[in-house]
Every structure is written in C-alpha cells, then in structure tokens.
Design a protein around this motif. Structure first.
Motif, PDB file in Angstrom:
ATOM      1  N   LEU A  99       0.706  -1.505  -0.051  1.00 14.88           N
ATOM      2  CA  LEU A  99      -0.129  -0.007  -0.087  1.00 14.88           C
ATOM      3  C   LEU A  99       0.914   1.199  -0.017  1.00 14.88           C
ATOM      4  CD1 LEU A  99      -3.019  -0.939   2.616  1.00 14.88           C
ATOM      5  CD2 LEU A  99      -3.176  -0.555   0.076  1.00 14.88           C
ATOM      6  N   LEU A 159       0.837   6.646  -1.100  1.00 17.12           N
ATOM      7  CA  LEU A 159      -0.143   5.560  -1.225  1.00 17.12           C
ATOM      8  C   LEU A 159      -0.212   4.879  -2.640  1.00 17.12           C
ATOM      9  CD1 LEU A 159      -2.480   3.972   0.006  1.00 17.12           C
ATOM     10  CD2 LEU A 159      -4.190   6.007  -0.801  1.00 17.12           C
ATOM     11  N   LEU A 171      -4.551  -0.590  -3.400  1.00 20.15           N
ATOM     12  CA  LEU A 171      -5.931  -0.251  -2.761  1.00 20.15           C
ATOM     13  C   LEU A 171      -7.233  -0.565  -3.546  1.00 20.15           C
ATOM     14  CD1 LEU A 171      -7.392   1.027  -0.176  1.00 20.15           C
ATOM     15  CD2 LEU A 171      -7.167   3.335  -1.411  1.00 20.15           C
TER      16      LEU A 171
END
Length: 238
Positions: free
Chosen positions: A55, A67, A72
């Motif tokens: 992540l 990120l 995700l």
C-alpha cells in the motif's frame, strides 16, 4: 547518494524482481528519495501499481512514501491485480484520451473561480490549517490564496507539457486533477473558516480526502473503459 538494490514484490501475485523505476534513486536513513517522477511516466506508475500489493511505495517525486492507489483498488475489488495502466493505456477510448489532458486545466480553473468568489467576500483569510484542521493566522486574501492557485495551475501546466512530450499519461493527469480538486476545496474551506474563527474545519479535512478519491477514481474509471474497449477489439478480431 546511496546505492539501492531491487527488492521483490510480496504477496500472492509477487514477481521475483522489480524494475529499475520501481526502486527509488536513493535512500537516506532508510527514507526513499526520488525526482524522476517529474519527467518519467514509467516512474509515476509506481503510485498506481496493482501488481504490487504494497500500500505504501516510494514517492515518485519527493521524499518519503505515497499511497499505492492500485493496490488499494485491488483490495477494494474495483480492479484486478493485472489491470495495469501501462498495459491498458493504448486501449483507452479516443474521446476519453482527448479529455484526460484537459481535466487538470478544468480543475485549476475551478480553483480560480473559487478564489475569486472567496476574495470578493473577505479582505483577510486564514493562511492554512493545523493538523487538527484549525485555521492558522491570517493574511491579505490574495497572499492567502496564492499557494493553492500556484499548486493548481502548476500541476495543470506540468500535465499539459507532459502530455505533449510523452503522450497519454493517465496517472499524471489524474494526479494533477486530484491536486486541482483538493486546492478548490481548500479555498472553499478557507473562505468558510474566515467566518467561523477558532472552529475546526471539516471541509479542510474533506479537501485532503478529495485528492486520493478523485485521483484513484479517474484512473479506475479510465481503466474500466479501456478494458471494455479491449474486449470489443478482441471480439472484432475474431
């Protein structure tokens, strides 16, 4: 500059080695440092890499970590691990491909409109927000609004130049659009905070969330459109 070595991806879809652009240029005290993301689209793909289950990934341009929107999106069930922007860019529908470079400019224009509206109502504005979303100090409206306007138009200009130089850059265009949306919301939050001195701004917190939501949303929606077109192309080729 320290020398880095490639480290493998981990997880059920791991590969045995990483490509050069997946590792930062250097690390200082374990903190990754890289600037190649400013000019190299392949490095920017690091921030949306569904094949990498991590992540957090080294920032493509700057210090620290970003990120991994791709990881995700896979965990949320929005895409599969092999739905890579690098593989699907060529299949983005032409109309959508023409629209992508304009999105950051539209977002920057929205920031400008919001800034004009806020400046017309307030002579002085908060200069920003603390980590708990309380407004900081204040300054003349034009000075308080200059940073978000600079960020929005700087990102838009960079995206246009990159598109002309490298062609379709889905991750770059989405990121620049996300920044423009975030600055628009921050300008609105600044105006609202000017009338509610000393109170926390939930809108400022929402502004920070608008960046990952819009950036990831644009990429995922574009990839899904590319997948639909790819299926149509495969059916037509039979």
């Amino acid at each position: 500059m320290t020398t880095t070595t490639s480290t493998p991806h981990h997880g059920p879809h791991a590969t045995t080695s990483t490509l050069p652009e997946e590792e930062p240029q250097a690390r200082i005290l374990g903190i990754p440092i890289d600037v190649r993301g400013v000019s190299e689209p392949a490095v920017r793909l690091r921030m949306f890499d569904p094949e990498n289950p991590d992540l957090l990934v080294p920032r493509a341009a700057g210090v620290g970590w970003d990120l991994n929107f791709g990881a995700l999106a896979v965990r949320l069930g929005l895409i599969r691990h092999d739905d890579s922007p690098g593989d699907l860019t060529a299949h983005i529908p032409p109309a959508l491909a023409r629209t992508l470079p304009a999105l950051p400019v539209v977002a920057a224009a929205a920031t400008s409109v919001a800034a004009l509206a806020v400046a017309a109502r307030h002579d002085r504005l908060p200069t920003g927000f603390t980590a708990t979303f309380l407004p900081k100090g204040d300054d003349a409206a034009w000075r308080a609004l200059l940073p978000p306007l600079t960020i929005a138009w700087g990102a838009a200009a960079w995206s246009v130049v990159t598109h002309r130089r490298s062609g379709i850059d889905l991750v770059g265009a989405a990121g620049a659009t996300g920044l423009g949306a975030m600055t628009t919301a921050l300008v609105a939050a600044t105006g609202r905070a000017a009338t509610r001195r000393g109170r926390r701004s939930l809108l400022a917190g929402g502004a920070l969330l608008s960046y990952p939501i819009l950036t990831g949303g644009i990429i995922v929606a574009t990839l899904k459109a590319a997948l639909v077109r790819l299926k149509e192309e495969l059916r037509a080729a039979r």
